[in-house]
Design an enzyme around this catalytic site. Sequence first.
Site, mmCIF file in Angstrom:
data_model
loop_
_atom_site.group_PDB
_atom_site.id
_atom_site.type_symbol
_atom_site.label_atom_id
_atom_site.label_comp_id
_atom_site.label_asym_id
_atom_site.label_seq_id
_atom_site.Cartn_x
_atom_site.Cartn_y
_atom_site.Cartn_z
ATOM 1 N N HIS A 1 0.810 -1.204 0.000
ATOM 2 C CA HIS A 1 0.000 0.000 0.000
ATOM 3 C C HIS A 1 0.850 1.264 0.000
ATOM 4 C CE1 HIS A 1 -2.914 -2.792 2.323
ATOM 5 N NE2 HIS A 1 -3.090 -2.917 1.022
ATOM 6 N N LYS B 1 6.021 5.605 7.696
ATOM 7 C CA LYS B 1 5.556 4.640 8.704
ATOM 8 C C LYS B 1 6.730 4.094 9.503
ATOM 9 C CE LYS B 1 1.765 3.115 5.727
ATOM 10 N NZ LYS B 1 1.235 2.006 4.932
ATOM 11 N N TYR C 1 2.011 0.453 13.739
ATOM 12 C CA TYR C 1 2.721 1.436 12.948
ATOM 13 C C TYR C 1 2.253 2.840 13.266
ATOM 14 C CZ TYR C 1 -0.921 -0.153 9.572
ATOM 15 O OH TYR C 1 -2.075 -0.569 8.955
ATOM 16 N N ASP D 1 -6.126 -5.881 -2.481
ATOM 17 C CA ASP D 1 -4.753 -6.339 -2.675
ATOM 18 C C ASP D 1 -4.640 -7.295 -3.852
ATOM 19 O OD1 ASP D 1 -4.099 -4.721 -0.570
ATOM 20 O OD2 ASP D 1 -3.798 -6.344 0.858
#
Length: 181
Positions: free
Chosen positions: A61, A70, A130, A168
């Site tokens: 992503h 992140k 994250y 995905d």
Amino acid sequence: MELIPTKIEGLLIIEPRVFGDDRGFFLESWNREIFIQLGLDLNFVQDNHSRSGRGVLRGLHYQQPNPQGKLVRVVSGRAWDVAVDLRAGSSTYGQWVGLELSARNKRMFWVPPGFAHGFVSLEDVTDFLYKCTAPYDPANEHTLAWDDPSIGIDWPLEGMDPQLSTKDKLGKRLGDVEAFT
């Protein structure tokens, strides 16, 4: 904390200082002043927590516009974590770095804006945390194909059929995505 560079500029493995004894351990996963001293002046605006079973593959992503940096880590279980360089003009465009993050090794991975990111859970229960530098923006979220042969990610999938979300499964090939400028 120790910063460990990877083969791609900007992607960093972070080894926290761990203080342990027979009762358990303590570590600082985030301390703004220490990160600034290490050259990472980051402003986090969102924390996320996902739980995945063995074989769940999430990603790859990225958000464009409104990219996210992140800082990722695993607090239970194990995951194979991957970042792919999507920065226009980068000498490592389309290349990837992967590493195991686990509750045992306590490593963190800094994935700056300009990268696609994903992971596969290697255990029955993997909790993935994250910190993000920009809020989640679903209207600008995109997916790079996890299995694009032009990237050639070596996912450790022995004995696993990856479990993917619908979005995905529809990830785009590297040649069909817009690079970060």
